[in-house]
Design a protein around this motif. Sequence first.
Motif, PDB file in Angstrom:
ATOM      1  N   ALA A   1      10.666  -2.358   4.557  1.00 47.57           N
ATOM      2  CA  ALA A   1      11.221  -2.869   3.299  1.00 47.57           C
ATOM      3  C   ALA A   1      10.129  -2.846   2.219  1.00 47.57           C
ATOM      4  CB  ALA A   1      11.739  -4.292   3.488  1.00 47.57           C
ATOM      5  N   LEU A   2       8.938  -3.309   2.582  1.00 48.86           N
ATOM      6  CA  LEU A   2       7.858  -3.349   1.587  1.00 48.86           C
ATOM      7  C   LEU A   2       7.411  -1.938   1.218  1.00 48.86           C
ATOM      8  CD1 LEU A   2       5.912  -6.431   2.995  1.00 48.86           C
ATOM      9  CD2 LEU A   2       7.281  -6.350   0.902  1.00 48.86           C
ATOM     10  N   GLU A   3       7.433  -1.062   2.188  1.00 50.07           N
ATOM     11  CA  GLU A   3       7.086   0.336   1.905  1.00 50.07           C
ATOM     12  C   GLU A   3       8.044   0.912   0.852  1.00 50.07           C
ATOM     13  OE1 GLU A   3       6.998   3.814   4.918  1.00 50.07           O
ATOM     14  OE2 GLU A   3       5.695   2.245   5.724  1.00 50.07           O
ATOM     15  N   GLU A   4       9.340   0.632   1.027  1.00 50.65           N
ATOM     16  CA  GLU A   4      10.346   1.104   0.066  1.00 50.65           C
ATOM     17  C   GLU A   4      10.047   0.549  -1.327  1.00 50.65           C
ATOM     18  OE1 GLU A   4      12.933   3.036   0.120  1.00 50.65           O
ATOM     19  OE2 GLU A   4      12.892   3.531   2.246  1.00 50.65           O
ATOM     20  N   ILE A   5       9.773  -0.752  -1.382  1.00 49.65           N
ATOM     21  CA  ILE A   5       9.531  -1.380  -2.687  1.00 49.65           C
ATOM     22  C   ILE A   5       8.288  -0.770  -3.329  1.00 49.65           C
ATOM     23  CG2 ILE A   5       9.040  -3.548  -3.896  1.00 49.65           C
ATOM     24  CD1 ILE A   5      10.535  -4.998  -1.576  1.00 49.65           C
ATOM     25  N   TRP A   6       7.260  -0.541  -2.512  1.00 52.35           N
ATOM     26  CA  TRP A   6       6.027   0.009  -3.097  1.00 52.35           C
ATOM     27  C   TRP A   6       6.186   1.481  -3.470  1.00 52.35           C
ATOM     28  CZ3 TRP A   6       5.596  -4.915  -2.451  1.00 52.35           C
ATOM     29  CH2 TRP A   6       4.609  -5.598  -3.158  1.00 52.35           C
ATOM     30  N   SER A   7       7.132   2.152  -2.848  1.00 53.60           N
ATOM     31  CA  SER A   7       7.367   3.530  -3.282  1.00 53.60           C
ATOM     32  C   SER A   7       8.037   3.514  -4.659  1.00 53.60           C
ATOM     33  CB  SER A   7       8.195   4.306  -2.254  1.00 53.60           C
ATOM     34  OG  SER A   7       9.529   3.852  -2.282  1.00 53.60           O
ATOM     35  N   LEU A   8       8.824   2.478  -4.903  1.00 52.19           N
ATOM     36  CA  LEU A   8       9.439   2.340  -6.230  1.00 52.19           C
ATOM     37  C   LEU A   8       8.370   2.011  -7.281  1.00 52.19           C
ATOM     38  CD1 LEU A   8      11.940   2.153  -8.078  1.00 52.19           C
ATOM     39  CD2 LEU A   8      12.257  -0.212  -7.294  1.00 52.19           C
ATOM     40  N   ILE A   9       7.419   1.181  -6.894  1.00 50.53           N
ATOM     41  CA  ILE A   9       6.318   0.867  -7.831  1.00 50.53           C
ATOM     42  C   ILE A   9       5.539   2.148  -8.136  1.00 50.53           C
ATOM     43  CG2 ILE A   9       4.111  -0.379  -8.065  1.00 50.53           C
ATOM     44  CD1 ILE A   9       5.359  -2.690  -6.479  1.00 50.53           C
ATOM     45  N   ALA A  10       5.272   2.936  -7.095  1.00 51.65           N
ATOM     46  CA  ALA A  10       4.520   4.187  -7.294  1.00 51.65           C
ATOM     47  C   ALA A  10       5.315   5.144  -8.190  1.00 51.65           C
ATOM     48  CB  ALA A  10       4.224   4.836  -5.947  1.00 51.65           C
ATOM     49  N   ALA A  11       6.636   5.210  -7.982  1.00 53.37           N
ATOM     50  CA  ALA A  11       7.472   6.098  -8.802  1.00 53.37           C
ATOM     51  C   ALA A  11       7.434   5.638 -10.264  1.00 53.37           C
ATOM     52  CB  ALA A  11       8.904   6.095  -8.274  1.00 53.37           C
ATOM     53  N   THR A  12       7.360   4.340 -10.469  1.00 50.38           N
ATOM     54  CA  THR A  12       7.345   3.809 -11.838  1.00 50.38           C
ATOM     55  C   THR A  12       5.997   4.088 -12.515  1.00 50.38           C
ATOM     56  OG1 THR A  12       8.790   2.107 -11.004  1.00 50.38           O
ATOM     57  CG2 THR A  12       7.908   1.744 -13.202  1.00 50.38           C
ATOM     58  N   ASP A  13       4.915   3.973 -11.729  1.00 49.01           N
ATOM     59  CA  ASP A  13       3.595   4.314 -12.275  1.00 49.01           C
ATOM     60  C   ASP A  13       3.584   5.784 -12.720  1.00 49.01           C
ATOM     61  OD1 ASP A  13       2.466   1.837 -11.958  1.00 49.01           O
ATOM     62  OD2 ASP A  13       1.620   2.269  -9.980  1.00 49.01           O
ATOM     63  N   LYS A  14       4.187   6.610 -11.888  1.00 45.01           N
ATOM     64  CA  LYS A  14       4.224   8.056 -12.185  1.00 45.01           C
ATOM     65  C   LYS A  14       5.073   8.305 -13.443  1.00 45.01           C
ATOM     66  CE  LYS A  14       5.004  12.279  -9.648  1.00 45.01           C
ATOM     67  NZ  LYS A  14       6.063  12.749  -8.778  1.00 45.01           N
ATOM     68  N   TYR A  15       6.178   7.598 -13.508  1.00 48.89           N
ATOM     69  CA  TYR A  15       7.086   7.705 -14.657  1.00 48.89           C
ATOM     70  C   TYR A  15       6.338   7.338 -15.948  1.00 48.89           C
ATOM     71  CZ  TYR A  15      10.896   5.806 -17.666  1.00 48.89           C
ATOM     72  OH  TYR A  15      11.748   5.486 -18.693  1.00 48.89           O
ATOM     73  N   LEU A  16       5.570   6.264 -15.885  1.00 50.82           N
ATOM     74  CA  LEU A  16       4.812   5.855 -17.077  1.00 50.82           C
ATOM     75  C   LEU A  16       3.788   6.921 -17.451  1.00 50.82           C
ATOM     76  CD1 LEU A  16       4.218   2.015 -16.573  1.00 50.82           C
ATOM     77  CD2 LEU A  16       5.447   3.107 -18.458  1.00 50.82           C
ATOM     78  N   THR A  17       3.151   7.500 -16.427  1.00 46.28           N
ATOM     79  CA  THR A  17       2.151   8.529 -16.709  1.00 46.28           C
ATOM     80  C   THR A  17       2.801   9.746 -17.372  1.00 46.28           C
ATOM     81  OG1 THR A  17       1.013   7.782 -14.738  1.00 46.28           O
ATOM     82  CG2 THR A  17       0.270   9.880 -15.645  1.00 46.28           C
TER      83      THR A  17
END
Length: 664
Positions: free
Chosen positions: A405-421
């Motif tokens: 579950a936490l892995e999924e959530i952190w993949s969303l955080i990573a996707a958002t960081d990438k989106y911002l970049t």
Amino acid sequence: MPSNKPKFYLTTPVYYTNGLPHIGHTYSTIVCDTIRRYKRMRGYDVVMTTGTDEHGVNVERSAKKAGVPESEFVAKMAAEWRALWDELGVQGDEFIRTTDLKHAHTVQWLFKQCRDNGFVYPGHYTGQYCIYDNAYVDVKPGENCPDCGRPTETVTEANFYFKLSAFQKPLLDWYAKHPDFIQPEARRNEVLSFVEGGLRDLSITRTSVRWGIPVPGEEPHVFYVWFDALTAYLSAVGGPQYEKTGYWPADLHLVGKEIIRFHAVYWPAFLMAAGLPLPKQVWAHGWLLMDSAKMSKSLGNVVRPRPIVHVLGMDALRYYLLRETVFGQDGNFSYDALVQRYNSDLANGLGNLASRTAAMIEKNCGGKIPKPAVFQPQDTALATTAQEVIGEVLEQYDKLGFSLALEEIWSLIAATDKYLTTEHPWSLGESEPDQQRRATILWTTAEVLRIVTALTHPVLPESTTKVWSLLGQPDQPGSFPLDGLRWGQLAPAKPLGKSQALFPRIEKAEAIERMEAMEKEEQKQPSPVTATAAKPASAPAAGGAATAAAPAAAEKIGIEDFARVEMRVGQIKTAERIVGADKLLKLTVDIGTEIRQICAGIAQYYEPEKLIGRKVAVVVNLAPRKLRGVESNGMIIAASVGPEGRPVLAGFPDEDVEIGARLK
Ligand code: ME8
């Protein structure tokens, strides 16, 4: 007002009070607290029980060592356990102590149900007993415990047996009908083959232990640790009146894998025998290891939670424990991995996303959640990912798959960081289209943050509460219904709340040094009991059975306590020396109703042949025990004289007293 929400009742083990919590105990408790918070957010009326297991030989010995009565010892230790759970943000609803009166009543009631239904009978038992694990073990005298490797003791005693053998088929039927009863699969298979191999009846009372709940009308029997401890789950939610509270049967007993058998075999059998409903699930998780060995007090390889909480915060410990180990498997603890996770996932991951989102909204949108304009495909792609993550995370939480579950959530955080970049809102200008694009990007980012916050709240209660208020959200994240969590719910124009420090980055070497130094300090601290103990404990009265609410041993006892010790006039019939035991004599003594074999430590002062025919005072209701391998069924009273404690037999020189007469 009675709640019409579905009820969910879950438990941690009730922990032994002869030591203080380490992060192994913390692990089980944090997992339970996470489930509790999650279930609340899914609309359940949840009760979580934790507590302390306070009876048995270990506590007797630890209290003696600390020089305090058992009741004082356990009260102080239980207070320590409770205080630690408070510090860790654990929201236990019930804290049950096995010395609570309501618990004693429940155990006695459960025993009566089992006995009335024909599943209890009296007997004698001799076996090798591991006092550390509080269990008889299948080894020969002189061999060590196969589970913990420490010495075992030969114990012979009168006791009551529970007819566990009668439950082989009912248990196997139950497991077949409820395939999810034991989790995970590996533990289920282990329990199945144990039960299929045949079940032996179980001794459920002791006469050799004083510190326990008395078996009514059967003193000096006290309840065996597991019959006592397991019942705590029921005592916490109403005991005999469980139907009134509505929380029994439990939905989930969460335990470490070493105690699965007690929970998945004994406990359901006790409940079946009493005609009570069975818990729905027993989940046995793996161990936290330190240098590849189970972290345990006896091995001395423990890590305490306080230094970690002090240096990194309680959420960091909770996150690490749930993320690093796949639930159900063993996991190695390391400070290095802990700080690594803290810096990469919490400081650089969630903490950084929250602070930069807030800073950009502050700077560009007047500190208010912006109103999105037209969504581009890259925005909707992120929205789709977030919506999928919601579904997957809830599914994983339901299966106790915390790390996934936490892995999924952190993949969303990573996707958002990438989106911002890729969207780089900071390089957009002040034109109307640029402003609108920036507002859309920042709203999208803030919406991800809101979703991440709600989803991680059960694991990170402290920091997500800060992020929730930073996003201007009402109430607490814990009261947000996760069933209704959807993309697009973030209302624009709400002012941001106060920005608070979340996870400041920390230099790894320095953090580890601080935690290790504190850990060493903690280990040096005297036990909370010895630190304040003032009163010495006196020796227990011979043959007396202490009760849960019994007065401290050093205090005066009432006449009713004295009356429990049955002393009679006996006459020595035979006396002989014991080979290999130069202090002991083996006597046979006529006590009026029977001839008893009794060992007495008088060989150095009395010639055996001169004792024949002598009348002596005998304690006749003492539990039988073995001295140097010879059964002794009673005790001869003697004065202890002089510095070397020379025994002088008590006797009746003035009158020819009748054999069997009671001493009062
Ligand atoms: O067994 N890794 O109490 P206890 C993971 N009183 N979990 C661990 C652990 C480790 N290294 N060490 C301990 C008892 N635990 C009985 C229970 S219940 C009716 C009576 C956790 O103080 C884990 O949950 O020895 C384990 O089962 C429990 O603490 C044992 O606690």
